[in-house]
Motif scaffolding. Structure first.
Motif, PDB file in Angstrom:
ATOM      1  N   ARG A  28    -109.418  67.175   6.573  1.00  0.00           N
ATOM      2  CA  ARG A  28    -107.989  66.977   6.311  1.00  0.00           C
ATOM      3  C   ARG A  28    -107.802  66.230   4.986  1.00  0.00           C
ATOM      4  O   ARG A  28    -106.898  66.549   4.211  1.00  0.00           O
ATOM      5  CB  ARG A  28    -107.324  66.262   7.484  1.00  0.00           C
ATOM      6  CG  ARG A  28    -107.286  67.127   8.730  1.00  0.00           C
ATOM      7  CD  ARG A  28    -106.360  66.674   9.846  1.00  0.00           C
ATOM      8  NE  ARG A  28    -106.130  65.273  10.032  1.00  0.00           N
ATOM      9  CZ  ARG A  28    -106.761  64.488  10.919  1.00  0.00           C
ATOM     10  NH1 ARG A  28    -107.691  65.006  11.698  1.00  0.00           N
ATOM     11  NH2 ARG A  28    -106.467  63.230  11.035  1.00  0.00           N
TER      12      ARG A  28
ATOM     13  N   LEU B 259    -105.816  67.537   1.600  1.00  0.00           N
ATOM     14  CA  LEU B 259    -104.783  66.738   0.929  1.00  0.00           C
ATOM     15  C   LEU B 259    -105.115  66.521  -0.547  1.00  0.00           C
ATOM     16  O   LEU B 259    -104.238  66.625  -1.405  1.00  0.00           O
ATOM     17  CB  LEU B 259    -104.631  65.374   1.620  1.00  0.00           C
ATOM     18  CG  LEU B 259    -103.940  65.355   2.971  1.00  0.00           C
ATOM     19  CD1 LEU B 259    -103.979  63.946   3.565  1.00  0.00           C
ATOM     20  CD2 LEU B 259    -102.503  65.846   2.856  1.00  0.00           C
TER      21      LEU B 259
ATOM     22  N   LYS C 276    -103.109  56.957  -1.036  1.00  0.00           N
ATOM     23  CA  LYS C 276    -101.982  57.626  -0.379  1.00  0.00           C
ATOM     24  C   LYS C 276    -102.490  58.676   0.610  1.00  0.00           C
ATOM     25  O   LYS C 276    -101.989  58.780   1.727  1.00  0.00           O
ATOM     26  CB  LYS C 276    -101.070  58.274  -1.418  1.00  0.00           C
ATOM     27  CG  LYS C 276     -99.872  58.962  -0.816  1.00  0.00           C
ATOM     28  CD  LYS C 276     -99.011  59.618  -1.891  1.00  0.00           C
ATOM     29  CE  LYS C 276     -97.898  60.413  -1.262  1.00  0.00           C
ATOM     30  NZ  LYS C 276     -97.183  61.221  -2.253  1.00  0.00           N
ATOM     31  N   ALA C 277    -103.505  59.439   0.211  1.00  0.00           N
ATOM     32  CA  ALA C 277    -104.076  60.441   1.124  1.00  0.00           C
ATOM     33  C   ALA C 277    -104.676  59.763   2.349  1.00  0.00           C
ATOM     34  O   ALA C 277    -104.474  60.223   3.479  1.00  0.00           O
ATOM     35  CB  ALA C 277    -105.129  61.275   0.396  1.00  0.00           C
TER      36      ALA C 277
ATOM     37  N   GLN D  64    -103.847  56.843   3.629  1.00  0.00           N
ATOM     38  CA  GLN D  64    -102.745  56.326   4.447  1.00  0.00           C
ATOM     39  C   GLN D  64    -102.091  57.440   5.253  1.00  0.00           C
ATOM     40  O   GLN D  64    -101.758  57.252   6.422  1.00  0.00           O
ATOM     41  CB  GLN D  64    -101.714  55.626   3.570  1.00  0.00           C
ATOM     42  CG  GLN D  64    -102.185  54.304   3.033  1.00  0.00           C
ATOM     43  CD  GLN D  64    -101.206  53.689   2.043  1.00  0.00           C
ATOM     44  OE1 GLN D  64    -100.164  54.261   1.736  1.00  0.00           O
ATOM     45  NE2 GLN D  64    -101.560  52.521   1.528  1.00  0.00           N
ATOM     46  N   ASN D  65    -101.911  58.604   4.625  1.00  0.00           N
ATOM     47  CA  ASN D  65    -101.329  59.745   5.340  1.00  0.00           C
ATOM     48  C   ASN D  65    -102.184  60.157   6.537  1.00  0.00           C
ATOM     49  O   ASN D  65    -101.676  60.717   7.504  1.00  0.00           O
ATOM     50  CB  ASN D  65    -101.152  60.946   4.411  1.00  0.00           C
ATOM     51  CG  ASN D  65    -100.001  60.770   3.449  1.00  0.00           C
ATOM     52  OD1 ASN D  65     -99.137  59.928   3.640  1.00  0.00           O
ATOM     53  ND2 ASN D  65    -100.000  61.568   2.399  1.00  0.00           N
ATOM     54  N   LEU D  66    -103.479  59.885   6.458  1.00  0.00           N
ATOM     55  CA  LEU D  66    -104.400  60.223   7.548  1.00  0.00           C
ATOM     56  C   LEU D  66    -104.585  59.071   8.534  1.00  0.00           C
ATOM     57  O   LEU D  66    -105.320  59.199   9.503  1.00  0.00           O
ATOM     58  CB  LEU D  66    -105.756  60.627   6.970  1.00  0.00           C
ATOM     59  CG  LEU D  66    -105.744  61.897   6.126  1.00  0.00           C
ATOM     60  CD1 LEU D  66    -107.078  62.083   5.421  1.00  0.00           C
ATOM     61  CD2 LEU D  66    -105.406  63.117   6.983  1.00  0.00           C
TER      62      LEU D  66
ATOM     63  N   HIS E  23    -106.999  52.962   7.469  1.00  0.00           N
ATOM     64  CA  HIS E  23    -106.607  51.686   6.875  1.00  0.00           C
ATOM     65  C   HIS E  23    -107.772  50.713   6.747  1.00  0.00           C
ATOM     66  O   HIS E  23    -107.684  49.739   6.016  1.00  0.00           O
ATOM     67  CB  HIS E  23    -105.486  51.037   7.696  1.00  0.00           C
ATOM     68  CG  HIS E  23    -104.286  51.925   7.828  1.00  0.00           C
ATOM     69  ND1 HIS E  23    -103.440  52.208   6.775  1.00  0.00           N
ATOM     70  CD2 HIS E  23    -103.794  52.614   8.892  1.00  0.00           C
ATOM     71  CE1 HIS E  23    -102.474  53.022   7.181  1.00  0.00           C
ATOM     72  NE2 HIS E  23    -102.676  53.290   8.459  1.00  0.00           N
TER      73      HIS E  23
END
Length: 178
Positions: free
Chosen positions: A113, A117, A137-138, A140-142, A145
């Motif tokens: 994934r 992205l 950002k990629a 965080q979208n997944l 953290h």
């Protein structure tokens, strides 16, 4: 990879295994990823990120951009179903390859994934994937953290880079072996 490139599927069938050597900044690698995406349940594909031109910073000279424009044109002609834009540069991929490989060891589906992205960030949205902010950002979208351990990833990347550079692949990418 060994001679027997088959694994068993959950229903007891056989699944062919492939390894793909690819660079995130290659439009042909991106197109292959888009085309193989729908087949992920039929084939076991291990993505092995390499750097086609290791150690170079972002490539954006007139010559670099002319080559890139020609490659994007070729992808548009050969794979018209693949959405692709002309990025403003060919970014260095050292950072994203390291993150992808570390994720691959932790969670292969999460890594795939992330790969999608990142490919789309560059080839559809014209983002500079060498920038830490784009990678973050990629992640965080997944929902990633926590810190990522890169020690094993760096070993794999060195091994895969050497395999690709010394293999009989004419230094072309993407390279798919079974």
């Amino acid at each position: 990879m060994g001679r027997d490139m088959n694994t068993r599927t959950p229903n007891g069938g056989s699944m062919s295994q492939f390894a793909v050597y690819a660079d995130f900044n290659c439009p042909f690698c991106y197109a292959l990823g888009e085309r193989l995406g729908p087949l992920k349940d039929r084939f076991n594909i291990e993505w092995r990120p390499i750097q086609h031109v290791p150690g170079r910073e972002n490539l954006c000279t007139l010559d670099d951009m002319a080559v890139l424009a020609s490659e994007v044109f070729t992808v548009r002609h050969r794979a018209p179903e693949v959405a692709i834009a002309m990025p403003q540069q060919r970014p260095n991929t050292a950072g994203v390859t390291k993150v992808f490989t570390a994720l691959q060891s932790k969670d292969p589906q999460l890594a795939m994934r992330f790969r999608t992205l990142i490919y789309r960030a560059l080839w559809v949205e014209d983002q500079d994937i060498s920038q830490h902010e784009v990678i973050e950002k990629a992640l965080q979208n997944l929902g990633v953290h926590q810190p990522i351990d890169y020690v094993e990833a760096e070993r794999k990347l060195k091994r895969w880079q050497k395999e690709w550079e010394t293999g009989d692949y004419s230094r072309g990418i993407p390279t798919m072996v079974s």
